[in-house]
Design an enzyme around this catalytic site. Structure first.
Site, PDB file in Angstrom:
ATOM      1  N   ALA A  63       0.897  -1.365   0.030  1.00 55.30           N
ATOM      2  CA  ALA A  63      -0.043   0.043   0.010  1.00 55.30           C
ATOM      3  C   ALA A  63       1.081   1.129   0.127  1.00 55.30           C
ATOM      4  O   ALA A  63       0.612   2.202  -0.707  1.00 55.30           O
ATOM      5  CB  ALA A  63      -1.076  -0.027   1.306  1.00 55.30           C
ATOM      6  N   GLU A 181       5.775  -9.461   1.431  1.00 52.13           N
ATOM      7  CA  GLU A 181       4.582  -9.373   2.746  1.00 52.13           C
ATOM      8  C   GLU A 181       3.514 -10.079   2.281  1.00 52.13           C
ATOM      9  O   GLU A 181       2.408 -10.244   3.130  1.00 52.13           O
ATOM     10  CB  GLU A 181       4.478  -7.818   3.135  1.00 52.13           C
ATOM     11  N   ASN A 225      17.450  -3.173   0.727  1.00 47.68           N
ATOM     12  CA  ASN A 225      18.319  -1.942   1.566  1.00 47.68           C
ATOM     13  C   ASN A 225      19.550  -2.904   1.933  1.00 47.68           C
ATOM     14  O   ASN A 225      19.880  -4.085   1.542  1.00 47.68           O
ATOM     15  CB  ASN A 225      17.706  -1.407   2.921  1.00 47.68           C
ATOM     16  N   ALA A 298       9.052   4.497   6.001  1.00 49.42           N
ATOM     17  CA  ALA A 298       8.428   4.904   4.521  1.00 49.42           C
ATOM     18  C   ALA A 298       9.587   5.491   3.647  1.00 49.42           C
ATOM     19  O   ALA A 298       9.352   5.695   2.608  1.00 49.42           O
ATOM     20  CB  ALA A 298       7.314   5.497   4.546  1.00 49.42           C
ATOM     21  N   ALA A 299      10.945   5.679   4.029  1.00 52.77           N
ATOM     22  CA  ALA A 299      11.845   6.082   3.296  1.00 52.77           C
ATOM     23  C   ALA A 299      11.966   5.450   2.047  1.00 52.77           C
ATOM     24  O   ALA A 299      12.255   5.797   0.969  1.00 52.77           O
ATOM     25  CB  ALA A 299      13.233   6.545   3.975  1.00 52.77           C
ATOM     26  N   GLY A 300      12.222   4.050   2.423  1.00 51.34           N
ATOM     27  CA  GLY A 300      12.341   3.108   1.461  1.00 51.34           C
ATOM     28  C   GLY A 300      11.152   2.870   0.422  1.00 51.34           C
ATOM     29  O   GLY A 300      11.612   2.809  -0.736  1.00 51.34           O
ATOM     30  N   ASP A 301      10.126   3.004   0.969  1.00 50.32           N
ATOM     31  CA  ASP A 301       8.734   2.929   0.338  1.00 50.32           C
ATOM     32  C   ASP A 301       8.786   4.094  -0.756  1.00 50.32           C
ATOM     33  O   ASP A 301       8.268   3.956  -1.842  1.00 50.32           O
ATOM     34  CB  ASP A 301       7.498   2.892   0.841  1.00 50.32           C
TER      35      ASP A 301
HETATM   36  P1  ADP Z   1      14.529   1.077   4.347  1.00 52.30           P
HETATM   37  O1  ADP Z   1      13.812   2.134   4.927  1.00 52.30           O
HETATM   38  O2  ADP Z   1      14.033   0.228   3.178  1.00 52.30           O
HETATM   39  O3  ADP Z   1      15.758   0.504   5.076  1.00 52.30           O
HETATM   40  P2  ADP Z   1      16.873   3.037   3.588  1.00 52.30           P
HETATM   41  O4  ADP Z   1      16.837   3.282   5.234  1.00 52.30           O
HETATM   42  O5  ADP Z   1      17.989   2.555   2.977  1.00 52.30           O
HETATM   43  O6  ADP Z   1      15.497   2.267   3.379  1.00 52.30           O
HETATM   44  O7  ADP Z   1      16.494   4.296   3.003  1.00 52.30           O
HETATM   45  C1  ADP Z   1      15.966   4.464   1.427  1.00 52.30           C
HETATM   46  C2  ADP Z   1      16.512   5.871   1.052  1.00 52.30           C
HETATM   47  O8  ADP Z   1      15.957   6.888   1.759  1.00 52.30           O
HETATM   48  C3  ADP Z   1      17.858   5.921   0.894  1.00 52.30           C
HETATM   49  O9  ADP Z   1      18.616   5.233   0.001  1.00 52.30           O
HETATM   50  C4  ADP Z   1      18.023   7.474   0.808  1.00 52.30           C
HETATM   51  O10 ADP Z   1      17.711   7.836  -0.396  1.00 52.30           O
HETATM   52  C5  ADP Z   1      16.792   7.797   1.915  1.00 52.30           C
HETATM   53  N1  ADP Z   1      17.301   8.220   3.030  1.00 52.30           N
HETATM   54  C6  ADP Z   1      17.406   7.292   4.138  1.00 52.30           C
HETATM   55  N2  ADP Z   1      17.756   8.060   5.271  1.00 52.30           N
HETATM   56  C7  ADP Z   1      18.245   9.161   4.958  1.00 52.30           C
HETATM   57  C8  ADP Z   1      18.632  10.240   5.654  1.00 52.30           C
HETATM   58  N3  ADP Z   1      18.993  10.023   6.834  1.00 52.30           N
HETATM   59  N4  ADP Z   1      19.139  11.186   4.979  1.00 52.30           N
HETATM   60  C9  ADP Z   1      18.827  11.549   3.773  1.00 52.30           C
HETATM   61  N5  ADP Z   1      18.157  10.633   2.839  1.00 52.30           N
HETATM   62  C10 ADP Z   1      17.792   9.319   3.477  1.00 52.30           C
END
Ligand code: ADP
Length: 347
Positions: A63, A181, A225, A298-301
């Site tokens: 989602a 998932e 990741n 949700a950074a990865g999403d």
């Molecule tokens: P997940 O949440 O799946 O583990 P990540 O932690 O690798 O994914 O984060 C995904 C992407 O989000 C990174 O590749 C980067 O582009 C961005 N990101 C994550 N953390 C940061 C941060 N502290 N500052 C800036 N960008 C970030």
């Protein structure tokens, strides 16, 4: 070796109608209600304690990624006015929820972002998937998460082919997005079918689960990741203590493992260290955008949604990685999951 066509009667055409749709994204995956308690510490066995607070969020990797694809292709006010943007990439969600209030909220949130939910089944008598999350505020916001698949677990191996008549009138999506998932047997069947159809697939192999080697050739874009990359490749990664050249050497070895198995593009997200990407002929590292981090949920999403959208809009993989890296940096500057994902006009 091709896998058997689980769930399809013998003789069923793999590609029911026509040619690939020119621009749509279909996400087949999980929908979860996130039930989050914020605590001053983790309760001991048998202990009841007062939480600092509670919130319900809309989540599930499927989602979230569908919302990401839709929001970053649309302007916030256009949907509020009830006008669909003509050139926005159509985004379809395929999944299953229970006949409960969480299921209703999840489909409403997807619709509000501009996602077509005609492929989301409502399972009578079942619960919607939940993630029960404890955030330990004393430990800097460290998470403990229990995931219960519930209706997500009912997604059968024919979920993709069965959804095509209602979602895309029998046409094929331009890009399929999958995560891990939903039942693995379902993911493997979809990978096999899409590969035979010539449909590009982006697999976000999260949470990490071992995949049979023979399925990697069905993956156009593998996005993981660093933890997932390490687990799936069986290669230890030690990115904290090495310089850039040593880091890239380790990442190149891990990416090489997936490329040798037939993946076309490997993208490894590295949190605050940015992102690494590789194909058989080129590779590169992109530094994260410096920003004030509020919440990395949700950074990865967000990254995956932006990357997928950019590809479907015709950008090169290198440009898509750059754009997704910028979009994810916006999301980490805001609280929450789906609500932290930017609209097009906020990028
Ligand atoms: P997940 O949440 O799946 O583990 P990540 O932690 O690798 O994914 O984060 C995904 C992407 O989000 C990174 O590749 C980067 O582009 C961005 N990101 C994550 N953390 C940061 C941060 N502290 N500052 C800036 N960008 C970030």
């Amino acid at each position: 070796m091709a896998s058997p066509m689980v769930g399809l009667p013998v003789g069923t055409p793999v590609s029911p109608v026509g040619s690939p749709h020119n621009s749509s994204i279909m996400v087949i995956g999980s929908l979860n209600a996130d039930l989050v308690t914020y605590t001053p510490r983790i309760p001991a066995a048998g202990e009841t304690m007062a939480a600092n607070g509670f919130r319900t969020g809309m989540g599930g990797k499927g989602a979230n990624q569908a919302v990401a694809c839709a929001k970053m292709g649309r302007r916030r006010d256009a949907l509020a006015r009830g006008t669909q943007e003509k050139d926005a990439v159509p985004v379809y969600m395929v999944g299953a929820v229970g006949d409960d209030v969480y299921g209703q909220s999840l489909t409403a949130a997807l619709t509000a972002a501009g996602v077509d939910v005609s492929g989301v089944a409502v399972r009578t008598g079942q619960s919607t998937g939940v993630a029960v999350i404890i955030v330990d505020e004393a430990a800097g916001g460290e998470n403990r998460i229990m995931l219960s698949a519930e209706a997500n677990g009912s997604l059968a191996p024919d979920a993709y082919t069965a959804s095509l008549p209602t979602t895309l009138a029998g046409h094929l999506p331009r890009l399929l997005l999958l995560q891990l998932e939903i039942p693995l047997a379902t993911v493997l069947q979809i990978l096999d079918t899409a590969h035979r159809q010539g449909v590009d697939v982006l697999l976000n192999a999260a949470p990490a689960q071992t995949l049979p080697d023979s399925y990697y050739k069905c993956i156009t874009h593998l996005v993981v990741n660093e933890t997932e990359a390490s687990l799936l490749s069986g290669t230890a990664l030690d990115l904290a203590v090495v310089d850039a050249a040593q880091r890239d050497k380790q990442l190149s070895r891990v990416a090489g493992h997936f490329l040798a198995l037939g993946v076309q593009h490997v993208v490894i997200t590295l949190g605050a260290a940015g992102v690494y990407h590789a194909t058989a002929s080129a590779s590169g590292h992109v530094a994260a955008i410096k920003t004030k981090v509020v919440d990395t949920t949700a950074a990865g999403d967000t990254f995956i949604g932006a990357y997928a959208l950019a590809l479907v809009q015709g950008q090169t993989v290198a440009d898509a990685v750059q754009w997704a890296n910028r979009a994810a940096a916006v999301a980490v500057g805001r609280r929450g999951a789906q609500e932290s994902i930017p609209w097009l006009d906020e990028l």
